[in-house]
Design a protein around this motif. Structure first.
Motif, PDB file in Angstrom:
ATOM      1  N   LYS A 151       0.835  -1.205   0.000  1.00  0.00           N
ATOM      2  CA  LYS A 151       0.000   0.000   0.000  1.00  0.00           C
ATOM      3  C   LYS A 151       0.866   1.250   0.000  1.00  0.00           C
ATOM      4  O   LYS A 151       0.576   2.227  -0.704  1.00  0.00           O
ATOM      5  N   ARG A 154       2.236   1.952  -3.433  1.00  0.00           N
ATOM      6  CA  ARG A 154       1.212   2.562  -4.291  1.00  0.00           C
ATOM      7  C   ARG A 154       1.001   4.033  -3.945  1.00  0.00           C
ATOM      8  O   ARG A 154       0.743   4.850  -4.823  1.00  0.00           O
ATOM      9  N   THR A 155       1.118   4.355  -2.655  1.00  0.00           N
ATOM     10  CA  THR A 155       0.867   5.726  -2.211  1.00  0.00           C
ATOM     11  C   THR A 155       2.055   6.643  -2.477  1.00  0.00           C
ATOM     12  O   THR A 155       1.886   7.781  -2.925  1.00  0.00           O
TER      13      THR A 155
END
Length: 423
Positions: A151, A154-155
């Motif tokens: 995550k 992706r961020t």
């Protein structure tokens, strides 16, 4: 924790080999339990996709022995000769295993760099292991860390922002012309795999009015029913062309399907509202002269490939940033595990010290009860506790000196924060 990964993927084996060791969802629970019973591991999860099969395990014994057992189990389960399978498999343990899992979850190990679907597939693999009862405390912590890092990748990076498939690039181009794709209509010419992907991407963008034109109506209908679109014949294209803001063509025709005249006629009926036309076919489905029309934005497969190549380079640059995140996260995890080992030792040593303290305190209280001098009792308590606390370390250090273990003596000086004797 002995974390292990055994796998086979698109880089290590052909599709013929990969399909022989794939797991279908219906057999996953039994396979997981069978592995726990026969592969010498305490916990287990299996990821199986079209491009990879990977086993994630926590072993109770040595990593090397468990890797061999897991590989043998995978070969036996799918009736593949172990020597043949060994040529295509790879294995990782401990920190390297964690880094690999993070790279897979972040899409860095995928055929299409940065593709997001693999994260959902890994979450499903974990959920199946939990349901089967083969993922406990160890894998719980591992997968939580893996998903958190994926995550973060992706961020904090743009690894998934630039389209690297021709189909997605084609759809992405239309956004440069139309601000609200949901209000557009699309005409797709052809019904092959690329057009199917284009149609799915358009649906994801919110386009509701999609017409699929194909030489064979049955194939067009099959795809249209699945996507909620309308199916027509190629001969019907002139009827639907004026209503189409977006036209994407990908057929196997040897001759152009759309000529300049047909498009010009459609533009007049559209009152010269702009059209985006994407020709993915080779040979071309749309005459090159269509690009001469002022209200048409025509892109060819070469334009798309140039965009895809540029985006691949952009993703590769972002992948370097993602790698830095993963390496740092794995190092932090490794440090936490070592700290947990140290905590266990500290707890044991503290318990031993407290046991010695309690024994000396009990003796001191008995002496005081007999009327002994408080000062003498305190001196004896301090002396006795000091001697007992130092007895074992002193004995071990003397033995280390006799054996020439100067490394242990150096560690002891650091542990007890003693000055260097030469200083």
């Amino acid at each position: 924790m002995n974390l292990l990964v055994i796998g086979i993927n698109h880089n290590s084996a052909s599709v013929e080999v990969r399909e022989r060791v794939a797991f279908v969802p219906e057999q996953m629970e039994l396979a997981l339990r069978d592995a726990l019973g026969r592969a010498g591991v305490n916990e287990m999860a299996i990821l199986s996709t079209c491009n990879r099969t990977e086993l994630y395990a926590v072993a109770g014994e040595s990593a090397e022995g468990s890797v061999q057992q897991l590989t043998q189990w995978l070969a036996d389960y799918h009736h593949v000769p172990a020597p043949e399978l060994a040529q295509s498999t790879y294995g990782f343990s401990d920190r390297a295993a964690l880094e690999h899992m993070m790279r897979v979850a972040a899409g860095l190990d995928s055929m299409v760099l940065g593709e997001p679907q693999i994260l959902g597939q890994m979450k499903s693999a974990y959920a199946q292991a939990v349901e089967a009862g083969t993922a406990n405390g160890g894998l719980h912590r591992v997968f939580a860390q893996v998903f958190s890092v994926a995550k973060r990748v992706r961020t904090d990076t743009a690894i998934g922002e630039n389209p690297v498939s021709v189909a997605f690039a084609a759809v992405n181009l239309t956004q440069h012309v139309f601000a609200k794709l949901s209000q557009c209509s699309a005409l797709l010419i052809g019904a092959g795999e690329t057009i199917e992907l284009v149609a799915r991407h358009l649906k994801e963008k919110g386009i509701k009015n999609i017409v699929i034109a194909n030489r064979t109506l049955e194939r067009a209908r099959h795809l249209a029913e699945e996507l909620g679109a309308e199916a027509v014949m190629l001969a019907d294209i002139p009827q639907y062309l004026p209503q189409s803001d977006i036209v994407v063509a990908s057929t196997a025709s040897q001759l152009p399907i759309l000529g300049k005249g047909a498009v010009e006629s459609a533009l007049k009926k559209r009152k010269h509202r702009p059209m985006v036309m994407v020709d993915i076919a080779v040979p071309r489905d749309i005459e090159p002269q269509v690009a001469e029309l002022s209200d048409v934005y025509l892109y060819t497969v070469d334009d798309l490939r140039q965009i895809v190549d540029e985006n691949k380079r952009a993703r590769e640059s972002e992948a370097l940033k993602a790698d830095d995140i993963i390496v740092a996260a794995a190092a932090s995890w490794d440090a936490q595990l070592r700290a947990m080992d140290a905590i266990s030792t500290v707890k044991d040593y503290r318990a031993k010290a407290e046991q010695l303290r309690d024994a000396e305190l009990d003796r001191a209280l008995r002496q005081l009860a007999k009327g002994d001098s408080a000062e003498a009792v305190l001196e004896q308590l301090a002396r006795g506790l000091t001697n007992k606390l130092l007895h074992s370390p002193t004995t071990q250090l003397k033995e280390a000196g006799a054996k020439g273990r100067n490394d242990l003596i150096s560690w002891a000086r650091e542990l007890f924060q003693l000055k260097d004797p030469e200083s």
